[in-house]
Scaffold this active site. Structure first.
Site, PDB file in Angstrom:
ATOM      1  N   HIS A 368      50.996  42.522  22.536  1.00 21.21           N
ATOM      2  CA  HIS A 368      49.607  42.076  22.676  1.00 21.21           C
ATOM      3  C   HIS A 368      49.266  40.982  21.694  1.00 21.21           C
ATOM      4  CE1 HIS A 368      48.781  46.313  24.324  1.00 21.21           C
ATOM      5  NE2 HIS A 368      49.583  45.586  25.067  1.00 21.21           N
ATOM      6  N   CYS A 682      50.137  28.657  40.668  1.00 22.49           N
ATOM      7  CA  CYS A 682      49.657  28.960  39.323  1.00 22.49           C
ATOM      8  C   CYS A 682      50.717  29.526  38.388  1.00 22.49           C
ATOM      9  CB  CYS A 682      48.468  29.917  39.390  1.00 22.49           C
ATOM     10  SG  CYS A 682      48.870  31.488  40.147  1.00 22.49           S
TER      11      CYS A 682
HETATM   12  C1  PEP Z   1      53.479  34.245  38.638  1.00 22.29           C
HETATM   13  O1  PEP Z   1      54.169  35.217  38.893  1.00 22.29           O
HETATM   14  O2  PEP Z   1      53.864  33.071  38.810  1.00 22.29           O
HETATM   15  C2  PEP Z   1      52.130  34.417  38.096  1.00 22.29           C
HETATM   16  C3  PEP Z   1      51.319  33.393  37.961  1.00 22.29           C
HETATM   17  O3  PEP Z   1      51.783  35.646  37.676  1.00 22.29           O
HETATM   18  P1  PEP Z   1      52.301  36.306  36.336  1.00 22.29           P
HETATM   19  O4  PEP Z   1      53.048  35.265  35.561  1.00 22.29           O
HETATM   20  O5  PEP Z   1      51.096  36.795  35.642  1.00 22.29           O
HETATM   21  O6  PEP Z   1      53.179  37.394  36.844  1.00 22.29           O
END
Ligand code: PEP
Ligand code: MG
Length: 757
Positions: A368, A682
């Site tokens: 964290h 993303c």
């Molecule tokens: C991903 O998997 O690309 C994503 C944006 O989610 P996380 O990195 O939070 O798993």
């Protein structure tokens, strides 16, 4: 038990106290100290060696040896009896020293006539700073209480060294070991470079009152402090949030065991009976113990040592009547926090504008504290063994979060090189700031939304600072991950409202909690241990099975977004049915809230994350089922390539800019176009300039990344002829793949068009 000849340990300590109080020059003080020890212990010789930065032990003071050898006689670490003591950090008590295999004779000292030898390391926080010895001609047995007295004296000398008293005695160019530059290699937890000064998160409590007036009274004080310490641990153990099983509980239980450890308590008591204050006794026992443990490699024992350290610190605070250290007003402007480990909340207590970096002896990329530090854009190096005991508050220090290296008390050239790097970065940042006001459009006029990823309140100032068009991914699970228990509905609602308030008219896409896999909540465990957690009970799978969890979150989101637009997306969708189920749950919540006349969002947009390859064969249905799709390229890449995203052995093995993965990404963008459904991406891919360039070439018109990436990506974007790149990618991806070096070709394209990558 104590003898009268020479006065015994108590008399010696009293004399030392008087000597420390007298206004003496450092050399004079040392000379008087060694004379006092020799006379008190009826020894013919008493000598002090101090460890220099070049690993040489230099004779600093002596009673009995040839006085002209002072500052001349020297031994390497490991050489002779003195060097052996320094190397092992252990005392040597010998009746016939010359028979010891390590015995080495220094002709300038004239010590050949002495037989018995007692030497102790001068320790501070487990670190060896020198060696203190006594010698006698006769073959004498030094008693245990004499050893104790010598160790205690060594502590006093350690303080003199640490406070810089002796530095004035060193010859130019021959610094003391305490000021030696040191470098450590750990792991890179968050990029960036920080130059500044050490702030020990748990400052070593400096014990200034070393000698007691009345041992019995002091033992009583120690016992009472131990009593309170034990009570406070019991109290912590009975608190609700640690009542169940878990790491936290295990640690506290170990503390409780140690707080009752007879050996530990007895050693402290013994030191008190020999004349130390309870505080000084705790510190002495701790320092001895740490010096011994330092040479141990058993990770279990080392871990226990850090438990004892924490416990000793707590006991010191009890004795000195202090609560947990308040964050000092006097925090330097360029603080680099050095800690064994710390809680995420504790980092937030430091004023951000003064933090330049974080060094952790423990920690993992998923801890964290590291998540929070990343959100705060603080460079972090973790797993830096020895950092805490080797640093002193105020030492100059550099954290290289790119390489996971730490330079303590760096030499001028190292510092210069890093300062140059920092200046260079600052200049680039300046350039990015200038770009902030420019529209986000390619050279040939294609508009691309550059969004940022966030997940904690501390991320939010970055929205204005980076010039992001909105928050493309708000990871709601982070609030859950930094908490000790499930955040209550009101706490969730409060955070979401705050996010929307800060974002104003910029769009925010909230992702429902994505826990499971590598994102674990200590207070929430899967019913069964999972062999493949990445493929397991996680994200939307978990929340659909625990509808109360999802319902609470959805309700908090709906309420927080009253009167404005709400965008929600679901992580790890595998089949269209899951979206339908989630939508039903949301509809029910909307009906519920409207029945109670709540202020509802003006519009509700639902999206799915594309992270599981199964959706590739349901693309058209998917585009119909949602208002938008967001590609989670981190997970999607891991599943397409069957390569664990956290496994460093595989991290460079497969390239997301290879033909197969680029084809996957193109198919998704094409399906979005066909259906008129907005598609965004993303994952980390969006934040690297070369891959961001490729994404735009593939047709992506909105990408979301870490705020620090917005500047560099925008600089790239402004120079990009998107149409030309699209044509090139079309041609290359349409051809049979014979291992085309796509990354190389993209690099070349950028070079040809002067695109900064
Ligand atoms: C991903 O998997 O690309 C994503 C944006 O989610 P996380 O990195 O939070 O798993
Ligand atoms: Mg993901």
């Amino acid at each position: 038990m104590m003898r009268d000849i020479g006065g015994g340990p108590r008399v010696l300590l009293r004399r030392l106290r008087e000597l420390m109080a007298e206004p003496l020059e450092p050399q004079e003080r040392l000379d008087r100290i060694v004379r006092e020890i020799a006379s008190n212990m009826v020894a013919e010789v008493c000598s002090l060696y101090v460890l220099r930065a070049d690993s040489v032990l230099e004779l600093y003071a002596t009673e009995g040896l040839n006085p002209s050898a002072v500052h001349r006689a020297q031994l390497q670490i490991g050489q002779g009896l003195v060097g052996t003591i320094a190397a092992s950090a252990r005392a040597l008590n010998l009746t016939d020293a010359q028979k010891h295999p390590a015995f080495a004779y220094l002709p300038e000292t004239g010590e050949e006539i002495y037989n018995s030898f007692l030497g102790v390391p001068v320790l501070r926080a487990g670190r060896t700073l020198g060696v203190l010895t006594v010698q006698n001609r006769t073959k004498r047995n030094y008693r245990e209480d004499e050893l104790e007295a010598l160790e205690t004296t060594a502590m006093v000398i350690a303080e003199m060294i640490a406070t810089g008293d002796l530095a004035r005695l060193s010859r130019p160019g021959l610094d003391l070991d305490l000021s030696r530059p040191m470098s450590f290699t750990g792991l890179a937890f968050n990029e960036g470079i920080g130059l500044g000064h050490v702030v020990l998160h748990e400052p070593r409590i400096v014990v200034t009152n070393l000698f007691n007036e009345d041992s019995e009274e002091e033992v009583r004080r120690l016992e009472s402090a131990l009593g309170s310490l034990r009570l406070s641990i019991d109290d912590m153990l009975s608190r609700r949030d640690v009542a169940s099983e878990g790491e936290h509980r295990a640690v506290l239980e170990a503390y409780r065991m140690f707080a009752h450890d007879q050996g530990w308590v007895r050693r402290i008591e013994e030191a008190v009976r020999n004349g130390l204050t309870a505080e000084a006794a705790v510190e002495k026992v701790q320092s001895d113990m740490r010096a011994r443990m330092m040479h141990m490699t058993d990770p279990y024992m080392r871990e226990r040592m850090s438990d004892f350290d924490d416990l000793a610190n707590r006991l010191l605070r009890q004795l000195m009547g202090r609560g947990p250290e308040a964050i000092a007003e006097s925090l330097p402007k360029d603080a680099i926090i050095v800690a064994r480990s710390m809680g995420a909340a504790e980092l937030l207590d430091y004023p951000r504008e003064r933090l330049r970096g974080l060094v952790l002896e423990d920690g993992a990329i998923t801890s964290h504290i590291v998540i929070v530090a990343r959100a705060m854009a603080i460079p972090v190096a973790g797993q830096v063994t020895g950092a805490v005991s080797m640093s002193e508050n105020g030492d100059a220090i550099i954290v290289d979060g790119d390489a996971g290296r730490v330079h303590l008390r760096p030499q001028a050239d190292v510092e210069g090189a890093y300062a140059e790097k920092v200046r260079f970065r600052a200049k680039r940042q300046e350039l990015y700031r200038e770009l902030r006001g420019r529209p986000s459009v390619t050279r040939d006029g294609v508009a691309v939304d550059l969004m940022m990823n966030a997940g904690l309140a501390v991320d939010l100032p970055q929205l204005a600072e980076s010039g992001a068009a909105g928050i493309g991914l708000y990871r709601t699970e982070l609030q859950f991950m930094v908490a000790a228990t499930f955040p209550r509905a009101e706490q969730q609602e409060e955070l979401y409202r705050h996010v929307l308030d800060v974002a104003r008219d910029k769009p925010v896409t909230f992702r429902t909690i994505d826990i499971g896999g590598d994102k674990v909540l200590p207070y929430f465990k899967s019913a069964k241990p999972e062999e493949n957690p990445a493929l397991g009970w996680r994200a939307i799978r978990l929340t659909l099975d625990r509808p109360a969890l999802l319902r609470t979150q959805i309700r908090a989101l709906l309420k927080a977004a009253g009167g404005r637009e709400l965008r929600v997306m679901f992580p790890m969708v595998t089949e269209i049915g899951e979206i339908r189920q989630a939508r039903e749950l949301i509809d029910r919540e909307v009906r519920h809230l409207s029945r109670f006349a709540h202020h509802l969002p003006t519009s509700l947009k639902l999206g799915a994350m594309l992270e599981v390859p199964s959706l590739m064969w349901q693309l058209d249905e998917l585009m119909q089922a949602v208002d938008f799709v967001s590609v989670g390229s981190n997970d999607l890449f891991q599943f397409v390539m069957a390569a664990d995203r956290g496994n460093t052995l595989l991290s460079d093995r497969f390239d997301p800019l290879s033909v197969p993965f680029l084809r996957v990404l193109r198919q998704i963008a094409d399906a979005g176009k066909r259906a008129g459904t907005p598609v965004t991406l993303c994952g980390e891919l969006a934040g690297r300039t070369i891959s961001a360039m490729a994404l735009i070439g593939l047709g992506y018109r909105s990408i979301s990344m870490s705020p620090a990436a917005i500047g560099p990506v925008k600089a790239m974007l402004c120079e990009l002829p998107a149409g030309e790149l699209a044509a090139m990618l079309d041609a290359l991806l349409g051809k049979p793949d014979g291992g085309t070096d796509m990354r190389g070709l993209l690099d070349e394209f950028a070079r040809k068009h002067d695109i900064p990558l």
